[in-house]
Design a protein around this motif. Structure first.
Motif, PDB file in Angstrom:
ATOM      1  N   MET A   1       0.838  -1.193   0.000  1.00 12.21           N
ATOM      2  CA  MET A   1       0.000   0.000   0.000  1.00 12.21           C
ATOM      3  C   MET A   1       0.876   1.247   0.000  1.00 12.21           C
ATOM      4  O   MET A   1       1.973   1.253   0.537  1.00 12.21           O
ATOM      5  CB  MET A   1      -0.895   0.029   1.231  1.00 12.21           C
ATOM      6  CG  MET A   1      -2.062  -0.895   1.178  1.00 12.21           C
ATOM      7  SD  MET A   1      -3.345  -0.246   2.254  1.00 12.21           S
ATOM      8  CE  MET A   1      -4.690  -1.149   1.637  1.00 12.21           C
ATOM      9  N   LYS A   2       0.337   2.283  -0.573  1.00 12.24           N
ATOM     10  CA  LYS A   2       1.019   3.578  -0.608  1.00 12.24           C
ATOM     11  C   LYS A   2       0.495   4.429   0.548  1.00 12.24           C
ATOM     12  O   LYS A   2      -0.560   4.156   1.110  1.00 12.24           O
ATOM     13  CB  LYS A   2       0.717   4.269  -1.939  1.00 12.24           C
ATOM     14  CG  LYS A   2       1.162   3.470  -3.142  1.00 12.24           C
ATOM     15  CD  LYS A   2       0.699   4.135  -4.416  1.00 12.24           C
ATOM     16  CE  LYS A   2       1.131   3.301  -5.614  1.00 12.24           C
ATOM     17  NZ  LYS A   2       0.701   3.909  -6.871  1.00 12.24           N
ATOM     18  N   GLU A   3       1.247   5.479   0.878  1.00 11.40           N
ATOM     19  CA  GLU A   3       0.796   6.406   1.913  1.00 11.40           C
ATOM     20  C   GLU A   3       0.413   7.730   1.269  1.00 11.40           C
ATOM     21  O   GLU A   3       1.032   8.170   0.295  1.00 11.40           O
ATOM     22  CB  GLU A   3       1.882   6.623   2.966  1.00 11.40           C
ATOM     23  CG  GLU A   3       2.086   5.412   3.843  1.00 11.40           C
ATOM     24  CD  GLU A   3       2.986   5.677   5.035  1.00 11.40           C
ATOM     25  OE1 GLU A   3       3.546   6.788   5.162  1.00 11.40           O
ATOM     26  OE2 GLU A   3       3.140   4.764   5.859  1.00 11.40           O
ATOM     27  N   PHE A   4      -0.626   8.357   1.840  1.00 13.11           N
ATOM     28  CA  PHE A   4      -1.133   9.623   1.345  1.00 13.11           C
ATOM     29  C   PHE A   4      -1.326  10.583   2.503  1.00 13.11           C
ATOM     30  O   PHE A   4      -1.700  10.182   3.610  1.00 13.11           O
ATOM     31  CB  PHE A   4      -2.479   9.414   0.629  1.00 13.11           C
ATOM     32  CG  PHE A   4      -2.370   8.629  -0.647  1.00 13.11           C
ATOM     33  CD1 PHE A   4      -2.277   9.278  -1.867  1.00 13.11           C
ATOM     34  CD2 PHE A   4      -2.347   7.245  -0.619  1.00 13.11           C
ATOM     35  CE1 PHE A   4      -2.164   8.551  -3.039  1.00 13.11           C
ATOM     36  CE2 PHE A   4      -2.240   6.506  -1.785  1.00 13.11           C
ATOM     37  CZ  PHE A   4      -2.150   7.169  -3.006  1.00 13.11           C
ATOM     38  N   ILE A  81      -2.788   8.386   5.620  1.00 10.87           N
ATOM     39  CA  ILE A  81      -3.535   7.152   5.404  1.00 10.87           C
ATOM     40  C   ILE A  81      -2.771   6.238   4.450  1.00 10.87           C
ATOM     41  O   ILE A  81      -1.853   6.668   3.757  1.00 10.87           O
ATOM     42  CB  ILE A  81      -4.943   7.422   4.835  1.00 10.87           C
ATOM     43  CG1 ILE A  81      -4.857   8.074   3.451  1.00 10.87           C
ATOM     44  CG2 ILE A  81      -5.769   8.253   5.804  1.00 10.87           C
ATOM     45  CD1 ILE A  81      -6.174   8.087   2.697  1.00 10.87           C
ATOM     46  N   LYS A  82      -3.201   4.980   4.434  1.00 10.84           N
ATOM     47  CA  LYS A  82      -2.685   4.002   3.480  1.00 10.84           C
ATOM     48  C   LYS A  82      -3.799   3.685   2.495  1.00 10.84           C
ATOM     49  O   LYS A  82      -4.960   3.513   2.890  1.00 10.84           O
ATOM     50  CB  LYS A  82      -2.277   2.708   4.182  1.00 10.84           C
ATOM     51  CG  LYS A  82      -1.099   2.834   5.102  1.00 10.84           C
ATOM     52  CD  LYS A  82      -0.748   1.454   5.615  1.00 10.84           C
ATOM     53  CE  LYS A  82      -0.530   1.477   7.103  1.00 10.84           C
ATOM     54  NZ  LYS A  82      -0.275   0.147   7.652  1.00 10.84           N
ATOM     55  N   ALA A  83      -3.438   3.619   1.212  1.00  8.42           N
ATOM     56  CA  ALA A  83      -4.408   3.290   0.174  1.00  8.42           C
ATOM     57  C   ALA A  83      -3.669   2.647  -0.987  1.00  8.42           C
ATOM     58  O   ALA A  83      -2.456   2.831  -1.144  1.00  8.42           O
ATOM     59  CB  ALA A  83      -5.145   4.546  -0.288  1.00  8.42           C
ATOM     60  N   ASP A  84      -4.410   1.914  -1.803  1.00  3.91           N
ATOM     61  CA  ASP A  84      -3.814   1.238  -2.954  1.00  3.91           C
ATOM     62  C   ASP A  84      -3.441   2.195  -4.081  1.00  3.91           C
ATOM     63  O   ASP A  84      -2.526   1.929  -4.840  1.00  3.91           O
ATOM     64  CB  ASP A  84      -4.775   0.176  -3.500  1.00  3.91           C
ATOM     65  CG  ASP A  84      -5.022  -0.937  -2.495  1.00  3.91           C
ATOM     66  OD1 ASP A  84      -4.076  -1.332  -1.785  1.00  3.91           O
ATOM     67  OD2 ASP A  84      -6.166  -1.410  -2.428  1.00  3.91           O
ATOM     68  N   SER A  85      -4.188   3.315  -4.187  1.00  7.69           N
ATOM     69  CA  SER A  85      -3.993   4.245  -5.297  1.00  7.69           C
ATOM     70  C   SER A  85      -4.537   5.613  -4.908  1.00  7.69           C
ATOM     71  O   SER A  85      -5.204   5.756  -3.871  1.00  7.69           O
ATOM     72  CB  SER A  85      -4.741   3.743  -6.540  1.00  7.69           C
ATOM     73  OG  SER A  85      -6.143   3.762  -6.289  1.00  7.69           O
ATOM     74  N   ALA A  86      -4.302   6.601  -5.771  1.00  6.97           N
ATOM     75  CA  ALA A  86      -4.851   7.936  -5.533  1.00  6.97           C
ATOM     76  C   ALA A  86      -6.377   7.894  -5.547  1.00  6.97           C
ATOM     77  O   ALA A  86      -7.027   8.574  -4.744  1.00  6.97           O
ATOM     78  CB  ALA A  86      -4.316   8.918  -6.574  1.00  6.97           C
TER      79      ALA A  86
END
Length: 114
Positions: A1-4, A81-86
């Motif tokens: 997961m990516k972080e935003f 937050i952590k999310a798979d994509s924008a």
């Protein structure tokens, strides 16, 4: 997961005029929303910010004792937050309780440092 990073801007004008019971309901909404993010392992962290601060310019030579932005541009808080994509991060952000107070959100992916 990516972080935003989600920057929460504005909303203070309306928030400062609500009754204590409405403020309590709003805080409960925040607790529920963030609890749900934590349960889904999507919450890294986040906090509200005080209005006091300073702005540094000219390579740190000029310091102004206030945030540079005002009103609707003032950053009132942030979430990591952590999310798979924008798109996924945007979907998560749609549940932000601050929309109840006419805020805007800026959602930015955090670049990995390798």
């Amino acid at each position: 997961m990516k972080e935003f990073l989600i920057l929460i801007r504005g909303g203070q004008e309306k928030y400062n005029t609500v009754s204590p019971s409405d403020m309590q309901k709003h805080m409960e909404h925040w607790q529920q929303w963030m609890g749900g993010l934590a349960k889904e392992d999507q919450l890294v962290g986040g906090q509200p910010l005080l209005n006091e601060g300073c702005t540094m310019t000219e390579g740190g030579k000029k310091i102004t004792d206030r945030p540079f932005a005002e009103g609707k541009e003032l950053v009132g808080g942030y979430l990591l937050i952590k999310a798979d994509s924008a798109d996924h991060a945007t979907d998560i952000a749609k549940g932000c309780p601050s929309f109840e107070y006419d805020c805007s959100l800026e959602i930015r992916e955090i670049a990995p440092m390798e």
